[in-house]
Design a protein around this motif. Structure first.
Motif, PDB file in Angstrom:
ATOM      1  N   LEU A 191       0.828  -1.200   0.000  1.00 54.96           N
ATOM      2  CA  LEU A 191       0.000   0.000   0.000  1.00 54.96           C
ATOM      3  C   LEU A 191       0.867   1.257   0.000  1.00 54.96           C
ATOM      4  O   LEU A 191       0.556   2.245  -0.673  1.00 54.96           O
ATOM      5  CB  LEU A 191      -0.921   0.009   1.218  1.00 54.96           C
ATOM      6  CG  LEU A 191      -2.017  -1.059   1.253  1.00 54.96           C
ATOM      7  CD1 LEU A 191      -2.742  -1.016   2.587  1.00 54.96           C
ATOM      8  CD2 LEU A 191      -3.000  -0.873   0.118  1.00 54.96           C
ATOM      9  N   LYS A 192       1.973   1.207   0.751  1.00 51.28           N
ATOM     10  CA  LYS A 192       2.892   2.355   0.782  1.00 51.28           C
ATOM     11  C   LYS A 192       3.403   2.678  -0.615  1.00 51.28           C
ATOM     12  O   LYS A 192       3.475   3.847  -1.013  1.00 51.28           O
ATOM     13  CB  LYS A 192       4.061   2.053   1.713  1.00 51.28           C
ATOM     14  CG  LYS A 192       5.087   3.164   1.800  1.00 51.28           C
ATOM     15  CD  LYS A 192       6.452   2.642   2.188  1.00 51.28           C
ATOM     16  CE  LYS A 192       7.127   1.895   1.042  1.00 51.28           C
ATOM     17  NZ  LYS A 192       8.472   1.412   1.382  1.00 51.28           N
ATOM     18  N   LEU A 193       3.763   1.635  -1.378  1.00 51.82           N
ATOM     19  CA  LEU A 193       4.242   1.858  -2.739  1.00 51.82           C
ATOM     20  C   LEU A 193       3.170   2.542  -3.584  1.00 51.82           C
ATOM     21  O   LEU A 193       3.467   3.435  -4.382  1.00 51.82           O
ATOM     22  CB  LEU A 193       4.648   0.526  -3.376  1.00 51.82           C
ATOM     23  CG  LEU A 193       5.904  -0.136  -2.801  1.00 51.82           C
ATOM     24  CD1 LEU A 193       6.047  -1.552  -3.352  1.00 51.82           C
ATOM     25  CD2 LEU A 193       7.149   0.682  -3.108  1.00 51.82           C
ATOM     26  N   GLY A 194       1.925   2.117  -3.386  1.00 52.40           N
ATOM     27  CA  GLY A 194       0.835   2.755  -4.111  1.00 52.40           C
ATOM     28  C   GLY A 194       0.640   4.202  -3.705  1.00 52.40           C
ATOM     29  O   GLY A 194       0.421   5.072  -4.555  1.00 52.40           O
ATOM     30  N   ILE A 195       0.750   4.477  -2.426  1.00 47.51           N
ATOM     31  CA  ILE A 195       0.546   5.845  -1.927  1.00 47.51           C
ATOM     32  C   ILE A 195       1.583   6.799  -2.505  1.00 47.51           C
ATOM     33  O   ILE A 195       1.263   7.931  -2.898  1.00 47.51           O
ATOM     34  CB  ILE A 195       0.603   5.876  -0.385  1.00 47.51           C
ATOM     35  CG1 ILE A 195      -0.603   5.134   0.214  1.00 47.51           C
ATOM     36  CG2 ILE A 195       0.627   7.314   0.141  1.00 47.51           C
ATOM     37  CD1 ILE A 195      -0.463   4.840   1.700  1.00 47.51           C
ATOM     38  N   ILE A 196       2.833   6.350  -2.587  1.00 46.13           N
ATOM     39  CA  ILE A 196       3.878   7.288  -3.000  1.00 46.13           C
ATOM     40  C   ILE A 196       3.939   7.492  -4.514  1.00 46.13           C
ATOM     41  O   ILE A 196       4.493   8.493  -4.977  1.00 46.13           O
ATOM     42  CB  ILE A 196       5.271   6.853  -2.493  1.00 46.13           C
ATOM     43  CG1 ILE A 196       5.696   5.512  -3.105  1.00 46.13           C
ATOM     44  CG2 ILE A 196       5.300   6.827  -0.981  1.00 46.13           C
ATOM     45  CD1 ILE A 196       7.095   5.082  -2.698  1.00 46.13           C
ATOM     46  N   GLY A 197       3.340   6.552  -5.306  1.00 50.98           N
ATOM     47  CA  GLY A 197       3.515   6.767  -6.737  1.00 50.98           C
ATOM     48  C   GLY A 197       2.632   6.001  -7.696  1.00 50.98           C
ATOM     49  O   GLY A 197       2.820   6.108  -8.904  1.00 50.98           O
ATOM     50  N   ASP A 198       1.678   5.200  -7.193  1.00 51.74           N
ATOM     51  CA  ASP A 198       0.865   4.395  -8.117  1.00 51.74           C
ATOM     52  C   ASP A 198      -0.550   4.282  -7.550  1.00 51.74           C
ATOM     53  O   ASP A 198      -0.868   3.361  -6.800  1.00 51.74           O
ATOM     54  CB  ASP A 198       1.494   3.016  -8.315  1.00 51.74           C
ATOM     55  CG  ASP A 198       0.853   2.224  -9.444  1.00 51.74           C
ATOM     56  OD1 ASP A 198      -0.356   2.419  -9.707  1.00 51.74           O
ATOM     57  OD2 ASP A 198       1.544   1.387 -10.058  1.00 51.74           O
TER      58      ASP A 198
END
Length: 363
Positions: A191-198
């Protein structure tokens, strides 16, 4: 049987592959391609949780690839991630007469991968190593990017270096033995990866883990697709900044508070749970600065709660701030801190420590 491959560039003339497999079918082929002559020894480093489950199975894939195979097991958990454990690794490799031509394999989660990579970089000034991550957290995060290290004096990853593996082997079979706690811990990093850029990755991962928490998730293909997308996104950041001097630093979203929570908690807190809390706190600080809308903060709290991730801590904020002040990311009475601006976009801020303390105490 299904296999995908992603190549990660780590410099002008260097790269390594991430192999995504739904079985062990392609592991031997990957090893033979890298080491065509059977003249090297190999040591598998694993912990007391993972070793009994998968060590023998992985060893079978090493037949006819290496001249000899040995293994090291250490007590599972963050408490083992220190220089004393690394010293035991060195002693074993010396006893087994390992040389610069020989190979280490990390079979386990993030703790195993970090310590194996550190050992490989420092033993005899450098030997090859291979990552075989067995947790969702390590598959989408810690096995990718070359960060290695150990904890010291109560501070997380304070001793370490960048050391990229020869390849990373992601096998979805490992995920079948993970409990909900460990799956959600990996989910938090996804989810963190999604929040920062996807934004689309965040949307789809949120939908998946909401179903997972309710025991209503669909087929394993849904998760494998999410893993592939998360890995591809992290690889893009690593390629832009493989030494973590610039854009890659947004990957630290949630980690400033997370590391303090892990350090200060009287009971163990999973990394994913700590990152979940840290991300929400970062969003609240972003809101206090007028850079993150209340709607984004509310959405994160709602989504994380529905998934089963924590959004707050009972730990005293002054205690956390004291730990943060001693963190490696803070220096000269200032701190680099990541906030989510909106879903799919984050910002790295350089904040005066007094300002940061004031903001944190106001939450």
């Amino acid at each position: 049987m299904h296999m995908d491959k992603i190549n990660v560039k780590t410099g002008r003339d260097s790269s390594y592959d991430i192999i995504i497999d739904d079985s062990f079918s392609f592991l031997k082929d990957a090893l033979k391609e890298l080491y065509p002559i059977n003249d090297r020894k190999v040591c598998i480093i694993s912990d007391t949780n993972v070793g009994p489950l998968y060590l023998d199975q992985v060893k079978e894939s090493l037949n006819d690839v290496f001249s000899a195979c040995t293994d090291i097991s250490f007590n599972a958990g963050e408490a083992s991630k220190n220089l004393d454990t690394i010293k035991c690794f060195y002693e074993h490799l010396i006893k087994e007469r390992f040389g610069r031509n020989d190979v280490l394999i990390a079979l386990g989660g993030g703790v195993t991968g970090d310590m194996c990579g550190f050992t490989a970089a420092t033993f005899l000034r450098g030997v090859d190593y291979i990552q075989i991550p067995t947790s969702l957290l390590s598959q989408v995060d810690s096995s990718i990017g070359g960060k290695t290290g150990v904890d010291n004096a109560g501070y997380k990853n304070v001793v370490g270096l960048f050391n990229h593996p020869e390849f990373v082997y992601l096998c979805s079979l490992f995920l079948r033995t993970l409990d909900e706690k460990n799956m959600l811990s990996g989910g938090a990093e996804m989810l963190k990866l999604g929040i920062i850029g996807d934004r689309v990755l965040y949307r789809d991962a949120t939908a998946y883990f909401k179903k997972f928490h309710l025991m209503d998730y669909d087929t394993k293909e849904d998760l494998e697709s999410l893993i592939m997308r998360a890995v591809k996104y992290k690889c893009r950041l690593v390629e832009k900044d493989y030494r973590e001097h610039g854009p890659r630093r947004v990957l630290n979203l949630g980690h400033t508070f997370a590391h303090a929570i892990e350090k200060c908690s009287p009971v163990p807190v999973s990394h994913g749970n700590a990152v979940s809390i840290g991300t929400v706190l970062a969003a609240r600080i972003g809101q206090a600065l007028g850079k993150t809308s209340p709607k984004v903060v509310e959405g994160l709290v709602e989504d994380f709660t529905a998934i089963g991730l924590p959004v707050s801590t009972s730990l005293d904020m002054l205690t956390l701030l004291d730990a943060i002040a001693k963190d490696r990311r803070s220096k000269d009475n200032a701190i680099d801190f990541v906030i989510p601006v909106k879903i799919g976009s984050a910002a790295l801020l350089h904040l005066d420590m007094d300002q940061f303390r004031k903001l944190a105490l106001s939450l």
